[in-house]
Motif scaffolding. Structure first.
Motif, short mmCIF file in Angstrom:
data_model
loop_
_atom_site.label_atom_id
_atom_site.label_comp_id
_atom_site.label_asym_id
_atom_site.label_seq_id
_atom_site.Cartn_x
_atom_site.Cartn_y
_atom_site.Cartn_z
N ILE A 108 0.83 -1.20 0.00
CA ILE A 108 0.00 0.00 0.00
C ILE A 108 0.87 1.26 0.00
O ILE A 108 0.67 2.17 -0.81
CB ILE A 108 -0.95 -0.01 1.22
N SER A 163 -0.44 2.45 -8.76
CA SER A 163 -1.66 2.57 -7.97
C SER A 163 -2.32 1.20 -7.79
O SER A 163 -2.83 0.88 -6.71
CB SER A 163 -2.64 3.53 -8.67
N SER A 164 -2.28 0.37 -8.83
CA SER A 164 -2.82 -0.99 -8.72
C SER A 164 -2.04 -1.82 -7.71
O SER A 164 -2.62 -2.58 -6.93
CB SER A 164 -2.79 -1.69 -10.09
N HIS A 184 -3.27 -0.79 -4.32
CA HIS A 184 -4.60 -1.27 -3.99
C HIS A 184 -4.64 -2.78 -3.75
O HIS A 184 -5.50 -3.26 -3.01
CB HIS A 184 -5.58 -0.89 -5.10
N GLN A 221 -12.84 -5.86 -2.73
CA GLN A 221 -11.76 -5.01 -3.25
C GLN A 221 -11.29 -5.50 -4.62
O GLN A 221 -11.00 -4.69 -5.51
CB GLN A 221 -10.59 -4.98 -2.26
N HIS A 249 -11.69 -3.02 -7.65
CA HIS A 249 -10.50 -2.57 -8.35
C HIS A 249 -10.51 -3.02 -9.80
O HIS A 249 -10.02 -2.31 -10.69
CB HIS A 249 -9.23 -3.08 -7.66
N SER A 278 -11.20 5.42 -7.22
CA SER A 278 -9.94 4.79 -6.84
C SER A 278 -9.43 5.29 -5.50
O SER A 278 -8.82 4.53 -4.74
CB SER A 278 -8.89 5.06 -7.93
N GLY A 313 -14.82 1.60 -4.39
CA GLY A 313 -13.52 1.56 -3.72
C GLY A 313 -13.64 1.78 -2.23
O GLY A 313 -12.93 1.16 -1.44
N GLU A 358 -12.46 -1.05 0.71
CA GLU A 358 -11.36 -0.71 1.62
C GLU A 358 -11.84 -0.56 3.05
O GLU A 358 -11.13 -0.93 3.99
CB GLU A 358 -10.66 0.55 1.11
N THR A 364 -3.05 8.32 -1.64
CA THR A 364 -3.76 8.01 -2.89
C THR A 364 -4.41 9.23 -3.53
O THR A 364 -4.21 9.49 -4.73
CB THR A 364 -4.80 6.90 -2.66
#
Length: 564
Positions: A287, A307-308, A311, A333, A337, A384, A392, A396, A428
């Motif tokens: 993360i 970013s992927s 996540h 998630q 995602h 995101s 998202g 999360e 993020t």
């Protein structure tokens, strides 16, 4: 119709359709495009109908089982089935891959080969998620590598061969552990079987479980882009065409998370107790590491790739949480995602089609002439960064609740893990909003044109004459009305809105999505709790420096024997 081989048909339809593409009477690729899209849509409709009529979400065990024997002496068979882990990911694969083929409408180089590879990839992805035979799982896992390699190598960017070979080497070498682990589990004990349902009943020794778990963690960790096995992903995304990136981020990463739950947790629950703190630590590292690296990327797709990686850390946290809500959050998630990343990579491709660059410092100002693209990109970025009301946020927050309420970990470990994850959550919006600013607004017009040599600085005579709107759009210093960039076309709007509608629907009301897998994730976590209780009986106070509480009252002791 109850005896109809629904799952076999869902897997084989795209594969058979791909084999027929060379026979189509087509010269310019127009027929091939419509043909591939029709096949993808038909397969998606078929899976929706099959699950609606034959899948019961309240049942945790395998359903719709179809078995065709290959070699009975070796226990080899075509066995496919679905449960709560499979159904949402099969639907995600069908949805994202069909839209990615629609997104590839402009492919005019070797269209027959391109769409044939996309259909083979479609079949392989679905095959991984429905395979109940471990050897069939491995075969589908390997088949998926070939079309991805070719799609990146032939239709990618300038460094496509390097990126494609790196992807192939990482994933092919790591997948060897799946084969070795599968053979070891199949031939262990008195019976030989590759059936996952039968393998769950086998009793492996703890040292063997630990070795098998470590090997499978490497295989699935590469696919899930776990640090430090992640470096193939930014290169692949940076060079792949946007339709391929949609599948890479939307579906292929989820195969790693699916494998961790399906094989590591279900088949090796005792080893999972030992490795769960490691997964939690790796999740927190993913993360923060992914978020920090995103800041240093000037290439838009590489920023989205990191970013992927960030996540996917939440998926690891949920898997390691030992709570129903945490494991459920990991599944949500992955679904969330998959939708968000597919949408963002698609919009990155739309932007590239106009500007012919992925470098964010060469795009500033295009928001004025592409307002619809800007609005959709902003909505995807908001999803995101886990804006409430978007999917998202739902995924999360479930993972956070699972980790913070877990009674397995010590309070210090939970605090540090959640704190690091929260830091990543704060980072993020910073890197996503800065990306939007650079791409759609940039800095001052003079500065933008200074860094883009192809701009004619003489155009700024217009600004000195009172034309304050004169700016650098991509590689041209012009007034917004004279910019050559088109806004989103109807086809592009349709694709983006399809993703956005599901993202908002799941964010506002996640219950229908969670009901598909809740029975299964509760059953998997109950198995983990039993293994943990057995572990706690033999480790009465501490584990790994107090990472786990390690104390279970005698009233909670399971009736099963203590694992030695």
């Amino acid at each position: 119709m109850t005896d109809f081989p629904w799952l076999t048909s869902i897997v084989l339809l795209p594969l058979a359709a791909a084999l027929l593409i060379p026979l189509l009477p087509d010269k310019d690729g127009r027929i091939v495009r419509w043909y591939a899209l029709a096949v993808g849509l038909a397969d998606f409709v078929l899976m929706c109908f099959a699950f609606w009529t034959h899948y019961d979400p309240t049942v945790a065990d395998f359903q719709m089982v179809e078995t065709f024997r290959w070699m009975s002496q070796l226990g080899l068979s075509w066995t496919v089935s679905v449960d709560g882990l499979s159904v949402p990911l099969v639907l995600l694969a069908g949805f994202a891959t069909t839209l990615s083929m629609f997104a590839a409408w402009g492919v005019d180089r070797r269209p027959r080969l391109f769409y044939a590879l996309m259909l083979v990839l479609y079949a392989a992805q679905v095959g991984v998620f429905v395979a109940q035979d471990l050897l069939l799982f491995f075969i589908m896992w390997e088949v998926e590598l070939i079309p991805v390699y070719l799609l990146v190598c032939i239709w990618g960017g300038q460094n496509r061969r390097y990126a494609a070979m790196k992807f192939l080497m990482y994933t092919a070498i790591a997948s060897i552990f799946i084969l070795v682990a599968g053979l070891a589990m199949a031939f262990s004990g008195d019976t030989t079987t590759f059936d996952i349902a039968a393998l769950r009943l086998k009793d492996f020794s703890l040292p063997m479980e630990l070795l098998l778990y470590a090997g499978l963690l490497i295989s699935f960790g590469v696919k899930l882009a776990i640090f430090p096995m992640h470096t193939w992903l930014p290169d692949a995304h940076g060079e792949a065409s946007s339709p391929v990136s949609m599948i890479l981020a939307g579906v292929l990463l989820k195969m790693g998370g699916y494998g961790l739950i399906r094989l590591n947790m279900e088949l090796l629950p005792n080893a999972h107790v030992y490795f769960a703190p490691v997964l939690a630590i790796l999740g927190a590292v993913n993360i923060v590491y992914g978020a920090l690296n995103s800041f240093g990327q000037t290439n838009m797709k590489r920023r989205l790739a990191y970013s992927s990686i960030s996540h996917m850390g939440f998926v690891l946290l949920g898997i390691a949480s030992f709570t129903d809500i945490g494991v459920s959050g990991a599944m949500l998630q992955m679904i969330s995602h998959g939708l968000i990343a597919s949408m963002l990579f698609f919009l990155a491709g739309v932007t590239y089609d106009r500007t012919h660059t992925m470098m964010m410092d060469k795009m500033g100002g295009i928001g004025q002439v592409m307002p619809r693209v800007f609005a959709l990109f902003t909505a995807g970025a908001m999803a995101s960064l886990a804006l409430p009301g978007m999917s998202g946020f739902a995924g999360e927050i479930a993972v956070f609740m699972g980790m913070t309420t877990s009674d397995v970990y010590g309070s210090t470990f939970r605090t540090v893990t959640v704190f690091l994850s929260a830091v990543g959550l704060i980072l993020t919006p910073i890197y996503l909003l800065s990306m939007l600013r650079q791409v759609f607004f940039g800095t001052s017009a003079e500065l933008m044109c200074d860094v883009v040599p192809s701009c004619d600085l003489g155009d700024f005579e217009m600004k000195r004459q009172g034309n304050e709107e004169a700016a650098c759009f991509g590689t041209n210093c012009v007034l917004p009305a004279d910019a050559k960039f088109e806004d989103a076309k109807p086809r592009e709007l349709f694709i983006a809105v399809c993703f956005l509608a599901l993202i908002v629907a799941i964010g506002l009301y996640p219950k229908p999505a969670m009901q598909m897998y809740d029975a299964k994730t509760v059953a998997v976590n109950a198995q983990m709790q039993t293994s943990y209780q057995q572990f706690a009986l033999t480790h009465s106070s501490t584990y790994a420096g107090g990472l786990l509480d390690g104390v279970v009252s005698s009233a909670k002791a399971p009736v099963l024997g203590v694992v030695e």
